[in-house]
Design a protein around this motif. Structure first.
Motif, PDB file in Angstrom:
ATOM      1  N   SER A  76       8.450 -44.792 -18.447  1.00 22.01           N
ATOM      2  CA  SER A  76       7.491 -44.982 -17.362  1.00 22.01           C
ATOM      3  C   SER A  76       7.227 -43.644 -16.679  1.00 22.01           C
ATOM      4  N   CYS A  77       8.158 -43.197 -15.811  1.00 20.57           N
ATOM      5  CA  CYS A  77       7.872 -41.995 -15.009  1.00 20.57           C
ATOM      6  C   CYS A  77       7.932 -40.706 -15.825  1.00 20.57           C
ATOM      7  N   GLU A  78       8.797 -40.683 -16.841  1.00 20.16           N
ATOM      8  CA  GLU A  78       9.059 -39.485 -17.653  1.00 20.16           C
ATOM      9  C   GLU A  78       9.515 -38.306 -16.797  1.00 20.16           C
TER      10      GLU A  78
ATOM     11  N   GLY B  92      12.767 -38.785 -15.056  1.00 18.40           N
ATOM     12  CA  GLY B  92      14.169 -39.047 -14.739  1.00 18.40           C
ATOM     13  C   GLY B  92      14.376 -39.736 -13.413  1.00 18.40           C
ATOM     14  N   VAL B  93      13.365 -40.461 -12.953  1.00 13.31           N
ATOM     15  CA  VAL B  93      13.434 -41.072 -11.630  1.00 13.31           C
ATOM     16  C   VAL B  93      13.533 -42.593 -11.692  1.00 13.31           C
ATOM     17  N   CYS B  94      12.829 -43.216 -12.644  1.00 13.73           N
ATOM     18  CA  CYS B  94      12.651 -44.674 -12.563  1.00 13.73           C
ATOM     19  C   CYS B  94      13.712 -45.484 -13.303  1.00 13.73           C
ATOM     20  N   GLY B  95      14.370 -44.914 -14.289  1.00 10.80           N
ATOM     21  CA  GLY B  95      15.415 -45.636 -15.019  1.00 10.80           C
ATOM     22  C   GLY B  95      14.929 -46.413 -16.232  1.00 10.80           C
TER      23      GLY B  95
ATOM     24  N   CYS C 154      13.924 -45.567 -19.181  1.00 11.28           N
ATOM     25  CA  CYS C 154      14.350 -45.106 -20.510  1.00 11.28           C
ATOM     26  C   CYS C 154      15.869 -45.042 -20.645  1.00 11.28           C
TER      27      CYS C 154
ATOM     28  N   CYS D 219      14.318 -39.261 -21.136  1.00  9.29           N
ATOM     29  CA  CYS D 219      13.090 -38.506 -20.870  1.00  9.29           C
ATOM     30  C   CYS D 219      13.395 -37.114 -20.328  1.00  9.29           C
TER      31      CYS D 219
HETATM   32  S1  FES Z   1      11.010 -42.893 -18.014  1.00  7.24           S
HETATM   33 FE1  FES Z   1      11.601 -42.962 -15.918  1.00  7.24          FE
HETATM   34  S2  FES Z   1      13.633 -42.209 -16.015  1.00  7.24           S
HETATM   35 FE2  FES Z   1      12.922 -41.919 -18.029  1.00  7.24          FE
END
Ligand code: FES
Length: 315
Positions: free
Chosen positions: A262-264, A266-269, A271, A301
């Motif tokens: 999603s965020c790519e 390292g914030v949203c979790g 992946c 990510c």
């Molecule tokens: S895609 Fe959001 S933390 Fe990796």
């Protein structure tokens, strides 16, 4: 799970901040959420952005998100602001990595700028539960105060303080003096820009009794590119080198593998991946220090393997 919503209303709630009321398109009900949750919004510009849900978790007929125009951003906020009422959007399932604990511990909500959004949802719950709490909200200037009606209206038990950068010095936000005033054993929920949260975290370092919980909405400056290592995908029986400067995610995509992301940043979790073997160079802002130490999960990510080693992933 993807949901289709329509913009029911757009309201300018502060300088550069628009609140979007998202209602279900058609007869389907929206998926439930709890205070602190966010949704992925697939913006017209092709970006995926995470926005915290602002409204009361008891509402089932709408989601409300607030989007701050980011002139230096990558276009997600601009494309949202350019939408109109009636536009149809795809949004993801609500996810909560910033849960409000329902107990009687003294509670402090602490926001910097647009970080107020998940805390408004928490305030709704605390007010309904009759739990007293403090809400501290730091903004650049008075015209940046969002949700002013809600904050002015207040309610039994909400003690709200707003700090503006152009206030007289003695009224401005000061992380050190706030940390010193927080009640013993309080739980503090904080969301805001990285600099703001880092300052508060440093100030709270001398208060181990405080249970400080953070929600980041953007990653700080990325760490350097990092040297090469190898990633081994246990379920596929595939090993591939991750070149210096490339991420695991980019490398997997190069192999035709498309993990959930999603965020790519390292914030949203989204992946989050199980690590079966190997040493991780954690670069995310999602997992706790305890999780990092455990070394059995990583955000592919941004995080990497230690230089020259092999990471075995459950993929
Ligand atoms: S895609 Fe959001 S933390 Fe990796």
């Amino acid at each position: 799970m993807m949901q289709i919503v329509r913009i029911g209303a757009m309201t300018a709630i502060a300088e550069g901040i628009v609140a979007f009321e998202l209602v279900p398109e058609g007869d389907t009900a929206l998926l439930p959420f709890t205070a602190g949750a966010h949704i992925d919004v697939y913006t017209p510009s092709g970006h995926v952005r995470q926005y915290s849900l602002v409204n009361d978790e008891s509402e089932r007929h709408r989601y409300i998100v607030a989007v701050q125009w980011d002139a230096a951003g990558r276009g997600g906020s601009a494309s949202m602001h350019n939408l109109g009422v009636g536009a149809v959007l795809h949004v993801g399932q609500p996810r909560n990595t910033f849960e409000l604990v329902r107990d009687d511990v003294p509670t402090v909500l602490l926001a910097g700028g647009i970080g107020i959004t998940p805390l408004i949802a928490m305030a709704h719950v605390l007010l309904r539960r009759g739990r007293p709490f403090e809400l501290h909200y730091a903004v650049r200037a008075d015209n940046r105060v969002a949700f002013r009606d809600f904050l002015d209206r207040g309610g039994d038990g909400m003690a709200c303080a707003i700090y503006r950068d152009d206030d007289p010095p003695e009224w401005r936000f000061d992380a050190g003096s706030l940390a010193a005033r927080i009640k013993d054993g309080a739980r503090v929920y904080m969301c805001g820009p990285s600099g703001f949260m880092d300052a508060v975290s440093r100030a709270c370092a001398s208060r181990p009794d405080i249970d400080l919980r953070l929600e980041r909405f953007a990653a700080p400056e990325p760490a350097g590119p990092g040297p090469e290592f190898t990633v081994s995908l246990a379920r596929r029986g595939l090993s591939v080198p991750v070149p210096a400067g490339a991420t695991i995610l980019e490398t997997l995509r190069g192999e035709g593998i498309e993990p959930d992301v999603s965020c790519e940043q390292g914030v949203c979790g989204t992946c989050l991946t199980t690590v079966l073997e190997g040493q991780i160079d954690h670069r995310d802002y999602f997992l706790s220090a305890h999780d990092h130490k455990a070394g059995d999960r990583m955000l592919i990510c941004v995080s990497r393997g230690k230089p020259g080693t092999t990471l075995v992933l459950d993929l």
